[in-house]
Every structure is written in C-alpha cells, then in structure tokens.
Write a protein that holds these residues in place. Structure first.
Motif, PDB file in Angstrom:
ATOM      1  N   ALA A  91       0.833  -1.214   0.000  1.00  0.00           N
ATOM      2  CA  ALA A  91       0.000   0.000   0.000  1.00  0.00           C
ATOM      3  C   ALA A  91       0.864   1.260   0.000  1.00  0.00           C
ATOM      4  N   PHE A  92       1.953   1.237   0.767  1.00  0.00           N
ATOM      5  CA  PHE A  92       2.882   2.365   0.798  1.00  0.00           C
ATOM      6  C   PHE A  92       3.470   2.598  -0.588  1.00  0.00           C
ATOM      7  N   ALA A  93       3.875   1.521  -1.263  1.00  0.00           N
ATOM      8  CA  ALA A  93       4.459   1.636  -2.601  1.00  0.00           C
ATOM      9  C   ALA A  93       3.463   2.247  -3.579  1.00  0.00           C
ATOM     10  N   VAL A  94       2.202   1.866  -3.475  1.00  0.00           N
ATOM     11  CA  VAL A  94       1.179   2.427  -4.364  1.00  0.00           C
ATOM     12  C   VAL A  94       1.037   3.930  -4.138  1.00  0.00           C
ATOM     13  N   ARG A  95       0.971   4.353  -2.874  1.00  0.00           N
ATOM     14  CA  ARG A  95       0.811   5.785  -2.579  1.00  0.00           C
ATOM     15  C   ARG A  95       2.023   6.591  -3.029  1.00  0.00           C
ATOM     16  N   LEU A  96       3.208   6.051  -2.771  1.00  0.00           N
ATOM     17  CA  LEU A  96       4.418   6.775  -3.145  1.00  0.00           C
ATOM     18  C   LEU A  96       4.554   6.839  -4.665  1.00  0.00           C
ATOM     19  N   ARG A  97       4.218   5.748  -5.340  1.00  0.00           N
ATOM     20  CA  ARG A  97       4.264   5.769  -6.810  1.00  0.00           C
ATOM     21  C   ARG A  97       3.308   6.821  -7.362  1.00  0.00           C
ATOM     22  N   THR A  98       2.101   6.895  -6.810  1.00  0.00           N
ATOM     23  CA  THR A  98       1.135   7.897  -7.262  1.00  0.00           C
ATOM     24  C   THR A  98       1.689   9.312  -7.071  1.00  0.00           C
ATOM     25  N   GLY A  99       2.319   9.562  -5.918  1.00  0.00           N
ATOM     26  CA  GLY A  99       2.913  10.869  -5.669  1.00  0.00           C
ATOM     27  C   GLY A  99       4.036  11.188  -6.628  1.00  0.00           C
ATOM     28  N   HIS A 100       4.888  10.191  -6.906  1.00  0.00           N
ATOM     29  CA  HIS A 100       6.009  10.419  -7.818  1.00  0.00           C
ATOM     30  C   HIS A 100       5.527  10.658  -9.243  1.00  0.00           C
ATOM     31  N   GLU A 101       4.488   9.950  -9.658  1.00  0.00           N
ATOM     32  CA  GLU A 101       3.953  10.176 -11.004  1.00  0.00           C
ATOM     33  C   GLU A 101       3.365  11.582 -11.119  1.00  0.00           C
ATOM     34  N   ALA A 102       2.722  12.050 -10.058  1.00  0.00           N
ATOM     35  CA  ALA A 102       2.202  13.416 -10.069  1.00  0.00           C
ATOM     36  C   ALA A 102       3.343  14.429 -10.152  1.00  0.00           C
ATOM     37  N   GLU A 103       4.434  14.170  -9.439  1.00  0.00           N
ATOM     38  CA  GLU A 103       5.594  15.062  -9.512  1.00  0.00           C
ATOM     39  C   GLU A 103       6.185  15.087 -10.913  1.00  0.00           C
ATOM     40  N   LEU A 104       6.241  13.920 -11.566  1.00  0.00           N
ATOM     41  CA  LEU A 104       6.750  13.883 -12.940  1.00  0.00           C
ATOM     42  C   LEU A 104       5.880  14.720 -13.869  1.00  0.00           C
ATOM     43  N   GLY A 105       4.596  14.808 -13.556  1.00  0.00           N
ATOM     44  CA  GLY A 105       3.704  15.654 -14.339  1.00  0.00           C
ATOM     45  C   GLY A 105       4.002  17.129 -14.189  1.00  0.00           C
ATOM     46  N   LEU A 106       4.807  17.497 -13.193  1.00  0.00           N
ATOM     47  CA  LEU A 106       5.242  18.877 -12.992  1.00  0.00           C
ATOM     48  C   LEU A 106       6.702  19.070 -13.407  1.00  0.00           C
ATOM     49  N   LEU A 107       7.535  18.055 -13.193  1.00  0.00           N
ATOM     50  CA  LEU A 107       8.953  18.164 -13.535  1.00  0.00           C
ATOM     51  C   LEU A 107       9.168  18.229 -15.047  1.00  0.00           C
ATOM     52  N   ARG A 108       8.440  17.428 -15.791  1.00  0.00           N
ATOM     53  CA  ARG A 108       8.639  17.410 -17.247  1.00  0.00           C
ATOM     54  C   ARG A 108       8.256  18.738 -17.897  1.00  0.00           C
ATOM     55  N   PRO A 109       7.106  19.337 -17.536  1.00  0.00           N
ATOM     56  CA  PRO A 109       6.828  20.681 -18.087  1.00  0.00           C
ATOM     57  C   PRO A 109       7.860  21.721 -17.661  1.00  0.00           C
ATOM     58  N   LEU A 110       8.426  21.567 -16.469  1.00  0.00           N
ATOM     59  CA  LEU A 110       9.464  22.503 -16.027  1.00  0.00           C
ATOM     60  C   LEU A 110      10.694  22.378 -16.913  1.00  0.00           C
ATOM     61  N   LEU A 111      11.068  21.158 -17.269  1.00  0.00           N
ATOM     62  CA  LEU A 111      12.176  20.972 -18.218  1.00  0.00           C
ATOM     63  C   LEU A 111      11.903  21.715 -19.515  1.00  0.00           C
ATOM     64  N   ILE A 112      10.680  21.605 -20.016  1.00  0.00           N
ATOM     65  CA  ILE A 112      10.322  22.262 -21.273  1.00  0.00           C
ATOM     66  C   ILE A 112      10.393  23.771 -21.126  1.00  0.00           C
ATOM     67  N   ARG A 113       9.874  24.289 -20.017  1.00  0.00           N
ATOM     68  CA  ARG A 113       9.922  25.748 -19.816  1.00  0.00           C
ATOM     69  C   ARG A 113      11.357  26.253 -19.735  1.00  0.00           C
ATOM     70  N   MET A 114      12.265  25.416 -19.243  1.00  0.00           N
ATOM     71  CA  MET A 114      13.674  25.807 -19.177  1.00  0.00           C
ATOM     72  C   MET A 114      14.381  25.640 -20.519  1.00  0.00           C
ATOM     73  N   GLY A 115      13.690  25.050 -21.503  1.00  0.00           N
ATOM     74  CA  GLY A 115      14.328  24.819 -22.793  1.00  0.00           C
ATOM     75  C   GLY A 115      15.250  23.627 -22.790  1.00  0.00           C
ATOM     76  N   LEU A 116      15.027  22.676 -21.857  1.00  0.00           N
ATOM     77  CA  LEU A 116      15.876  21.498 -21.728  1.00  0.00           C
ATOM     78  C   LEU A 116      15.208  20.290 -22.373  1.00  0.00           C
ATOM     79  N   PRO A 117      16.005  19.320 -22.834  1.00  0.00           N
ATOM     80  CA  PRO A 117      15.415  18.125 -23.449  1.00  0.00           C
ATOM     81  C   PRO A 117      14.746  17.248 -22.401  1.00  0.00           C
ATOM     82  N   LEU A 118      13.790  16.445 -22.833  1.00  0.00           N
ATOM     83  CA  LEU A 118      13.118  15.500 -21.942  1.00  0.00           C
ATOM     84  C   LEU A 118      13.897  14.197 -21.801  1.00  0.00           C
TER      85      LEU A 118
END
Length: 207
Positions: A91-118
């Motif tokens: 159950a802990f792994a499921v919750r942490l995975r969900t949180g990390h996937e949500a963070e990736l949904g913010l980190l990847r657009p930040l890379l794009i805004r910085m003009g960096l490759p994905l």
C-alpha cells in the motif's frame, strides 16, 4: 556498478552545483549546461514565460536529476506494489508511486519551460539515491520479507537524497517555479520517510 575512474574524476560538477559534494556519475558539462545556453528553447518547446527567471546551473542540475530519479523510483515502486510480502508495504508503494507520477507531471513541463530536453541525461550514471537497473534486477530476484527489506532500504535512500538535492534547490535555485516545486517535494519526502520508518521490517532493513 561503478563508472570508470576517469568518469568519476570528472563527476563532481552536478552535486557540487547542488551543494552536495561527493561522487556523482557524470560530468558537469553533461549534466548542467550553462544558464546562458538554456535560455534558447529546445525545438518545439515553449519560450520562457514573461517574468520567470532564466534557469541557473542549480535549477538545471536539480530538474535534470530529479526527473530520472523519480522515473527510476516509479519502476521499483511498481514492482513493490505487486510483489511485496507485507500488505502495508504494498500500500505504501502504491501511494508513493502515485505521488512520484504526479511530480513527474510537474517536472517534465518545467524541463520544457527551461528549454531542456526531456531525455535522461543521467542514463547509465551512478548517482546517489538513483534506483539503478542493478537494483531492479536484485528486486526481481528477491522474494518475501527479503524483497520488502530491499525495497525499503532503496526507497529510503532515494527519498533522503532527493530531499537533500531539493533543499539545495530551495536555497540556491534561481527560478521561483523550480523552488516552489522543490519545497513541495521536500515536504512529501519528509512525510513518506516518517511513514516508511513505521512499516513492518523497517527497523531490520534500515538499521
């Protein structure tokens, strides 16, 4: 698996830029391009929003490290969610995975805004806190409580190191959007670390 000595000798740049020191698995030239270079958006990327500071080497190093750290952790957490022996660890792994996937949904657009490759600029590098392919192979070979202990130990290292580099971004980063995301990541990691240490087998796994 470690990198050749020459690579390790050139590998201090990224963690030094983040204020961490120690050995990293890639050179500063590979992982943290100069701020002036990343002001030019990558092909297809949106230009930097008006009023947003240009990325500094700390911003670049942080987002280019945090993104693959999360991606690799998600792989291990997916495996743990399916095969961990203890239901609370699953159950802990499921919750942490969900949180990390949500963070990736913010980190990847930040890379794009910085003009960096994905693309993952740290692929194959030996970075502290990074879940490696060797780690994943070890998890696949483990069973029962031994798997749970292995996952808990690796995920604790990941959470601690990613919190550490995020704190460096908070204090030394130049972009407000990156610092804001780093603060959210630190808060999440502190909460998950506290929860992790209360899980079954945590005392044996973590010492």
């Amino acid at each position: 698996m470690g990198l050749p000595p020459l690579h390790r000798a050139a590998a201090l740049g990224l963690l030094a830029a983040l204020g961490l020191g120690g050995a990293a698995g890639c050179s500063a030239a590979d992982s943290a391009p100069r701020a002036a270079e990343v002001q030019r958006p990558a092909p297809g990327a949106s230009p930097t929003p008006s009023g947003t500071a240009s990325a500094t080497s700390t911003d670049i190093g942080w987002v280019q490290l945090m993104t693959p750290m999360n991606q690799q952790a998600v792989k291990l957490l997916t495996f743990a969610a399916e095969r961990a022996a203890e239901p609370r660890v699953r159950a802990f792994a499921v919750r942490l995975r969900t949180g990390h996937e949500a963070e990736l949904g913010l980190l990847r657009p930040l890379l794009i805004r910085m003009g960096l490759p994905l693309t993952d600029v740290h692929a194959g590098h030996d970075m502290p806190g990074m879940v490696t392919e060797q780690d994943l192979e070890a998890a696949r070979a483990a069973e029962g409580p031994a798997l749970d202990r292995l996952v808990l130990a690796q995920i604790r290292d990941h959470l601690r190191q990613s919190a550490r580099v995020s704190r460096s971004e908070i204090t030394a980063g130049g972009r407000a959007d990156a610092r804001e995301l780093a603060r959210a990541l630190v808060t999440a990691r502190e909460d998950f670390l506290a929860e992790l240490e209360r899980l079954p087998d945590a005392v044996r796994a973590l010492g």
